[in-house]
Design an enzyme around this catalytic site. Structure first.
Site, short mmCIF file in Angstrom:
data_model
loop_
_atom_site.label_atom_id
_atom_site.label_comp_id
_atom_site.label_asym_id
_atom_site.label_seq_id
_atom_site.Cartn_x
_atom_site.Cartn_y
_atom_site.Cartn_z
N PRO A 9 8.58 14.03 36.87
CA PRO A 9 8.62 12.62 37.23
C PRO A 9 7.46 11.79 36.70
O PRO A 9 6.32 12.24 36.68
CB PRO A 9 8.60 12.65 38.76
CG PRO A 9 8.12 14.00 39.14
CD PRO A 9 8.55 14.91 38.05
N ASN A 10 7.82 10.60 36.26
CA ASN A 10 6.89 9.56 35.80
C ASN A 10 6.29 9.83 34.43
O ASN A 10 5.57 8.99 33.89
CB ASN A 10 5.77 9.31 36.84
CG ASN A 10 6.34 8.91 38.18
OD1 ASN A 10 7.13 7.98 38.24
ND2 ASN A 10 5.99 9.61 39.24
N ARG A 17 1.60 4.17 31.76
CA ARG A 17 1.20 4.55 33.11
C ARG A 17 -0.29 4.93 33.16
O ARG A 17 -0.71 5.83 32.43
CB ARG A 17 2.04 5.78 33.47
CG ARG A 17 1.64 6.48 34.72
CD ARG A 17 2.31 7.84 34.79
NE ARG A 17 2.04 8.42 36.09
CZ ARG A 17 2.15 9.71 36.36
NH1 ARG A 17 2.53 10.56 35.43
NH2 ARG A 17 1.87 10.14 37.57
N TYR A 22 -4.09 8.95 31.81
CA TYR A 22 -3.15 9.73 30.99
C TYR A 22 -3.17 9.37 29.50
O TYR A 22 -2.44 9.97 28.71
CB TYR A 22 -1.73 9.56 31.54
CG TYR A 22 -1.60 10.07 32.97
CD1 TYR A 22 -1.70 11.44 33.24
CD2 TYR A 22 -1.41 9.20 34.04
CE1 TYR A 22 -1.60 11.91 34.54
CE2 TYR A 22 -1.31 9.67 35.34
CZ TYR A 22 -1.40 11.02 35.58
OH TYR A 22 -1.30 11.49 36.86
N ASN A 74 5.30 20.46 32.55
CA ASN A 74 4.45 19.60 33.37
C ASN A 74 5.32 19.07 34.50
O ASN A 74 6.13 18.16 34.29
CB ASN A 74 3.89 18.44 32.53
CG ASN A 74 2.94 17.57 33.34
OD1 ASN A 74 2.91 17.67 34.57
ND2 ASN A 74 2.18 16.73 32.67
N ALA A 77 4.05 15.31 39.92
CA ALA A 77 3.65 15.44 41.33
C ALA A 77 4.40 16.57 42.05
O ALA A 77 3.92 17.08 43.08
CB ALA A 77 3.87 14.12 42.05
N HIS A 80 2.64 19.83 43.32
CA HIS A 80 1.83 19.99 44.52
C HIS A 80 2.65 20.33 45.77
O HIS A 80 2.08 20.70 46.78
CB HIS A 80 1.01 18.72 44.74
CG HIS A 80 0.34 18.24 43.48
ND1 HIS A 80 -0.57 19.01 42.80
CD2 HIS A 80 0.50 17.10 42.74
CE1 HIS A 80 -0.96 18.36 41.70
NE2 HIS A 80 -0.33 17.19 41.65
N GLU A 98 2.24 26.14 32.82
CA GLU A 98 2.11 24.86 33.51
C GLU A 98 1.04 24.01 32.79
O GLU A 98 -0.04 24.51 32.49
CB GLU A 98 1.68 25.15 34.95
CG GLU A 98 1.46 23.95 35.82
CD GLU A 98 0.92 24.37 37.19
OE1 GLU A 98 0.99 25.56 37.57
OE2 GLU A 98 0.38 23.49 37.89
N HIS A 100 -1.06 20.20 32.73
CA HIS A 100 -1.38 18.89 33.29
C HIS A 100 -2.27 18.14 32.31
O HIS A 100 -3.26 18.69 31.83
CB HIS A 100 -2.07 19.02 34.65
CG HIS A 100 -1.19 19.68 35.65
ND1 HIS A 100 -0.09 19.05 36.18
CD2 HIS A 100 -1.19 20.94 36.14
CE1 HIS A 100 0.53 19.90 36.98
NE2 HIS A 100 -0.11 21.05 36.97
N ILE A 101 -1.89 16.91 32.06
CA ILE A 101 -2.61 16.08 31.10
C ILE A 101 -4.02 15.78 31.61
O ILE A 101 -5.00 15.88 30.89
CB ILE A 101 -1.83 14.77 30.88
CG1 ILE A 101 -0.45 15.09 30.27
CG2 ILE A 101 -2.60 13.79 30.01
CD1 ILE A 101 0.55 13.96 30.36
N SER A 102 -4.09 15.41 32.89
CA SER A 102 -5.38 15.07 33.49
C SER A 102 -6.02 16.33 34.08
O SER A 102 -5.34 17.34 34.30
CB SER A 102 -5.18 14.03 34.59
OG SER A 102 -4.39 14.58 35.64
N ARG A 107 -9.70 14.98 40.60
CA ARG A 107 -9.05 13.81 41.17
C ARG A 107 -8.89 13.96 42.69
O ARG A 107 -9.69 14.65 43.32
CB ARG A 107 -7.71 13.60 40.45
CG ARG A 107 -7.91 13.40 38.94
CD ARG A 107 -6.59 13.24 38.22
NE ARG A 107 -5.87 12.04 38.66
CZ ARG A 107 -4.58 11.81 38.41
NH1 ARG A 107 -3.88 12.69 37.72
NH2 ARG A 107 -4.00 10.73 38.85
N ARG A 111 -4.23 17.02 44.64
CA ARG A 111 -3.83 17.47 43.30
C ARG A 111 -4.41 18.84 42.95
O ARG A 111 -4.07 19.44 41.94
CB ARG A 111 -4.24 16.46 42.24
CG ARG A 111 -3.51 15.16 42.34
CD ARG A 111 -3.82 14.24 41.17
NE ARG A 111 -3.61 12.85 41.54
CZ ARG A 111 -2.43 12.24 41.49
NH1 ARG A 111 -1.37 12.85 41.07
NH2 ARG A 111 -2.32 10.96 41.87
C1 DQA Z 1 0.02 15.39 36.19
C2 DQA Z 1 -0.88 15.48 37.42
C3 DQA Z 1 -0.08 15.26 38.68
O1 DQA Z 1 -0.95 15.32 39.82
C4 DQA Z 1 0.56 13.87 38.66
O2 DQA Z 1 1.34 13.69 39.81
C5 DQA Z 1 1.35 13.65 37.43
C6 DQA Z 1 0.80 14.10 36.15
C7 DQA Z 1 -0.78 15.49 34.88
O3 DQA Z 1 -0.16 15.73 33.85
O4 DQA Z 1 -2.01 15.31 34.87
O5 DQA Z 1 2.41 13.03 37.45
O6 DQA Z 1 0.94 16.48 36.21
#
Ligand code: DQA
Length: 147
Positions: A9-10, A17, A22, A74, A77, A80, A98, A100-102, A107, A111
């Site tokens: 998602p997102n 975003r 990101y 990825n 959210a 979590h 797995e 994660h970009i960030s 954070r 997370r």
């Molecule tokens: C994320 C980190 C998640 O906590 C967040 O909800 C995302 C992006 C990342 O790629 O850093 O949507 O997965």
């Protein structure tokens, strides 16, 4: 070798975003980079993004049924709290990395927990979109070793 590049998602909003978190690159930029990497690593990349938990689960099942060699994922959210996605990964016989970009550890505290990690072969966090590339490299090495 078919590798599923799965984004949750997102992540369709990449580039727009929270660019401070990101970055400015889009999902299409990532796909273009992976087009180049397909040749370099002699793999076929199948990209898929969805904002829906069930659609991501269906894709994971499909990767299992179609004998994919690996999944780079990825889960956004869902990382979590989605036990359903965790169970889907546990239920297929395909290695998952797995991404994660960030740096999720720097954070909000929610997370820091991933319910997904225990059923993956590894996690890459904090390197921006380059993390997906690192994951592909790691996946190819893993598959070679396991053969
Ligand atoms: C994320 C980190 C998640 O906590 C967040 O909800 C995302 C992006 C990342 O790629 O850093 O949507 O997965």
């Amino acid at each position: 070798m078919n590798i599923l590049l799965l984004n949750g998602p997102n992540l369709n909003l990449l580039g727009k975003r929270e660019p401070n978190v990101y970055g400015n690159q889009t999902l299409d930029d990532l796909y273009n980079r992976f087009n180049q990497l397909e040749e370099e690593y002699h793999v076929k990349i199948v990209p898929f993004q969805s904002n829906h938990e069930g659609a991501l689960i269906d894709k994971l099942h499909e990767a299992g049924e179609k004998g994919f060699s690996g999944v780079i994922f990825n889960p956004g959210a869902f990382t979590h709290y989605s036990y359903a996605i965790r169970d889907a990964i546990a239920g297929i016989d395909v290695p998952v990395i797995e991404v994660h970009i960030s740096n999720v550890h720097k954070r909000e505290s929610f997370r820091r927990e991933s319910v997904i990690s225990p059923v993956t072969i590894g996690q890459i966090v904090g390197f921006g979109l380059y993390g997906y590339e690192l994951a592909l490299k790691a996946m190819v090495e893993y598959i070679k070793r396991e053969r």
